[in-house]
Design a protein around this motif. Structure first.
Motif, mmCIF file in Angstrom:
data_model
loop_
_atom_site.group_PDB
_atom_site.id
_atom_site.type_symbol
_atom_site.label_atom_id
_atom_site.label_comp_id
_atom_site.label_asym_id
_atom_site.label_seq_id
_atom_site.Cartn_x
_atom_site.Cartn_y
_atom_site.Cartn_z
ATOM 1 N N ASP A 68 3.299 14.255 -12.643
ATOM 2 C CA ASP A 68 2.591 13.416 -11.669
ATOM 3 C C ASP A 68 2.643 14.021 -10.271
ATOM 4 O OD1 ASP A 68 1.574 11.254 -13.239
ATOM 5 O OD2 ASP A 68 3.614 10.541 -13.471
ATOM 6 N N ASN A 69 3.792 14.557 -9.889
ATOM 7 C CA ASN A 69 3.906 15.190 -8.577
ATOM 8 C C ASN A 69 3.194 16.543 -8.547
ATOM 9 O OD1 ASN A 69 5.435 13.039 -7.625
ATOM 10 N ND2 ASN A 69 7.364 13.985 -8.192
ATOM 11 N N MET A 70 3.140 17.198 -9.697
ATOM 12 C CA MET A 70 2.387 18.458 -9.780
ATOM 13 C C MET A 70 0.911 18.220 -9.486
ATOM 14 S SD MET A 70 4.179 20.066 -13.195
ATOM 15 C CE MET A 70 3.195 21.561 -13.299
ATOM 16 N N LYS A 71 0.385 17.078 -9.935
ATOM 17 C CA LYS A 71 -1.020 16.745 -9.662
ATOM 18 C C LYS A 71 -1.261 16.614 -8.166
ATOM 19 C CE LYS A 71 -1.219 13.115 -12.392
ATOM 20 N NZ LYS A 71 -1.782 11.923 -13.075
ATOM 21 N N VAL A 72 -0.296 16.014 -7.460
ATOM 22 C CA VAL A 72 -0.420 15.849 -6.007
ATOM 23 C C VAL A 72 -0.463 17.220 -5.332
ATOM 24 C CG1 VAL A 72 0.689 14.950 -3.923
ATOM 25 C CG2 VAL A 72 0.747 13.613 -6.036
ATOM 26 N N VAL A 73 0.439 18.111 -5.735
ATOM 27 C CA VAL A 73 0.495 19.453 -5.143
ATOM 28 C C VAL A 73 -0.773 20.240 -5.465
ATOM 29 C CG1 VAL A 73 1.744 21.643 -5.112
ATOM 30 C CG2 VAL A 73 3.015 19.481 -5.220
ATOM 31 N N PRO A 117 7.349 9.741 -3.788
ATOM 32 C CA PRO A 117 5.991 10.288 -3.873
ATOM 33 C C PRO A 117 5.045 9.663 -2.842
ATOM 34 C CG PRO A 117 6.857 9.926 -6.069
ATOM 35 C CD PRO A 117 7.856 9.336 -5.110
ATOM 36 N N SER A 118 5.200 8.358 -2.586
ATOM 37 C CA SER A 118 4.346 7.695 -1.586
ATOM 38 C C SER A 118 4.565 8.278 -0.203
ATOM 39 C CB SER A 118 4.626 6.191 -1.560
ATOM 40 O OG SER A 118 4.212 5.575 -2.754
ATOM 41 N N THR A 119 5.823 8.585 0.123
ATOM 42 C CA THR A 119 6.132 9.173 1.427
ATOM 43 C C THR A 119 5.490 10.547 1.558
ATOM 44 O OG1 THR A 119 8.232 7.982 1.570
ATOM 45 C CG2 THR A 119 7.994 9.934 2.947
ATOM 46 N N VAL A 120 5.584 11.356 0.516
ATOM 47 C CA VAL A 120 5.000 12.693 0.558
ATOM 48 C C VAL A 120 3.479 12.600 0.698
ATOM 49 C CG1 VAL A 120 4.671 14.858 -0.702
ATOM 50 C CG2 VAL A 120 6.884 13.691 -0.785
ATOM 51 N N ARG A 121 2.866 11.683 -0.041
ATOM 52 C CA ARG A 121 1.406 11.511 0.067
ATOM 53 C C ARG A 121 1.019 11.064 1.469
ATOM 54 N NH1 ARG A 121 2.170 9.203 -5.217
ATOM 55 N NH2 ARG A 121 1.167 10.458 -6.842
ATOM 56 N N THR A 123 0.839 -1.190 0.000
ATOM 57 C CA THR A 123 0.000 0.000 0.000
ATOM 58 C C THR A 123 0.882 1.250 0.000
ATOM 59 O OG1 THR A 123 -0.029 0.022 2.410
ATOM 60 C CG2 THR A 123 -1.781 -1.223 1.314
ATOM 61 N N GLN A 124 0.244 2.400 -0.127
ATOM 62 C CA GLN A 124 0.980 3.661 -0.020
ATOM 63 C C GLN A 124 1.649 3.764 1.343
ATOM 64 O OE1 GLN A 124 -0.646 7.591 -1.431
ATOM 65 N NE2 GLN A 124 -0.721 7.998 0.754
ATOM 66 N N GLU A 125 0.950 3.313 2.391
ATOM 67 C CA GLU A 125 1.520 3.337 3.741
ATOM 68 C C GLU A 125 2.795 2.489 3.791
ATOM 69 O OE1 GLU A 125 0.241 2.317 8.377
ATOM 70 O OE2 GLU A 125 -0.991 1.628 6.701
ATOM 71 N N PHE A 126 2.756 1.327 3.118
ATOM 72 C CA PHE A 126 3.934 0.462 3.101
ATOM 73 C C PHE A 126 5.114 1.173 2.452
ATOM 74 C CE2 PHE A 126 6.768 -2.193 0.657
ATOM 75 C CZ PHE A 126 7.239 -3.080 1.610
ATOM 76 N N TRP A 127 4.908 1.737 1.259
ATOM 77 C CA TRP A 127 6.016 2.355 0.534
ATOM 78 C C TRP A 127 6.557 3.569 1.268
ATOM 79 C CZ3 TRP A 127 8.422 -0.678 -2.369
ATOM 80 C CH2 TRP A 127 7.764 -1.633 -3.173
#
Length: 270
Positions: A191-196, A219-223, A88-92
Motif C-alpha cells: 500500500d505504501n509502495m503505491k503511494v511512492v 501513511p496519512s501524515t506522509v500523504r 479526513t486525511q488532513e485530520f489523521w
C-alpha cells in the motif's frame, strides 16, 4: 486525572487561542470513546471506557485535533465542523503530529516495544508479511506486464483478459504494474509502495520512501506532507496562487451570504 489537567496537557502539546472545555462524562459508550462539539468547542471523554491515563490522553488528543482543525477552518468557513467529513486525511496527519509531540513530552507512550511477544510479532509481520508481500506484488506486476505484451502480440484484448480471466479490478491491475516499474523498496509494504510509485520524480520518490522507512509517521501524515509540498510548488506560480485565492474568497463569500440570508430570515420570523 482532572479535566483541568487534561486541558493543560493539550495546550502544552499545542497552544490554541480559541478556548475550549474538557468534560469527562463518567459514562461508558459502546460507540465512541469521546466526541467534540464544534459549535461550543467542548471535548467530551467517556472516561469509563478507558483503563489508564495513557488511553485517556490518546482520546483527548484525538478530540483536541478536531478542535484545532475546526477553529482553523472556521476562519474561512463559519459552517465548518457542523456539516463536514471530520476524519479526513488532513485530520489523521494532524493527529499523528500531535500524538508524536505528546509522546516526546512524556504525556503518552505507545509502549509496544516493552511487550516482548508483541515486539517479536511486529518484526515477524514487517519482515515476512509487509516486505514479502511487497516483493510478491512487484513480481506480480512484472507478470502482468508480460501478459499485456503477449495479449498484444496475439491481438487479444488485454482489458477483457484482466476483467474476465484474471477477474482483477482495473485500478488494482494498474497499481500493481506501476509499482513493478518504479524502483521502490518492498520493505514499506504494498500500500505504501503505491503511494511512492505515484510520485513522478525519482528524487522525490526516494524522499517519500525514506519517510516510510524511517517510521514514526502514519501513511496519512506522509500523504499530507506530499500534498503540502505540491501546494507549495503551485504557490510559487503567481497566477496559480491568485486563482486559488480567488476561488477560496468566492467560496467564503457564498457561504457567508447564505448564512446572512438564514440569519435575516430568522430575525424576520421573531
Amino acid at each position: 486525572m482532572t479535566n483541568d489537567r487534561i486541558k493543560e496537557i493539550l495546550l502544552d502539546i499545542q497552544n490554541c487561542d480559541i478556548d475550549f472545555s474538557v468534560i469527562q462524562t463518567g459514562k461508558e459508550s459502546k460507540r465512541v470513546n469521546g466526541f467534540y462539539k464544534p459549535d461550543v468547542h467542548e471535548i467530551y471523554i467517556h472516561n469509563l471506557n478507558l483503563k489508564t491515563d495513557n488511553e485517556l490522553i490518546y482520546t483527548a488528543v484525538h478530540e483536541y485535533t478536531h478542535h484545532l482543525i475546526t477553529v482553523e477552518k472556521q476562519k474561512y468557513d463559519p459552517e465548518f465542523g457542523i456539516v463536514c467529513k471530520s476524519h479526513t486525511q488532513e485530520f489523521w496527519a494532524k493527529f499523528g503530529d500531535l500524538i508524536a509531540v505528546a509522546e516526546q513530552k512524556g504525556y503518552y507512550s505507545l509502549g509496544w516495544e516493552n511487550n516482548a511477544e508483541l515486539k517479536e510479532l511486529t518484526q515477524d509481520i514487517k519482515n515476512y508479511y509487509l516486505a514479502k508481500n511487497g516483493e510478491l506484488m512487484k513480481e506480480f506486476g512484472q507478470k502482468l506486464s508480460r501478459a499485456m505484451e503477449l495479449c498484444r502480440e496475439a491481438n487479444i484484448r488485454y482489458e477483457d483478459y484482466i476483467d474476465r480471466v484474471l477477474c482483477l479490478p482495473r485500478n488494482t491491475e494498474r497499481d500493481i504494474r506501476k509499482v513493478s516499474v518504479a524502483d521502490v523498496n518492498p520493505a514499506i509494504g504494498f500500500d505504501n509502495m503505491k503511494v511512492v510509485a505515484a510520485v513522478k520524480r525519482k528524487d522525490e520518490r526516494q524522499q517519500v520512501e525514506q519517510e516510510f522507512l524511517q517510521g514514526g509517521k502514519s501513511p496519512s501524515t506522509v500523504r499530507e506532507i506530499m500534498k503540502q509540498k505540491s501546494a507549495q510548488k503551485s504557490d510559487n506560480d503567481p497566477r496559480t496562487k491568485l486563482e486559488k485565492e480567488k476561488n477560496r474568497l468566492e467560496k467564503t463569500i457564498a457561504q457567508l451570504t447564505q448564512r446572512l440570508e438564514y440569519v435575516e430570515e430568522s430575525l424576520a420570523a421573531l
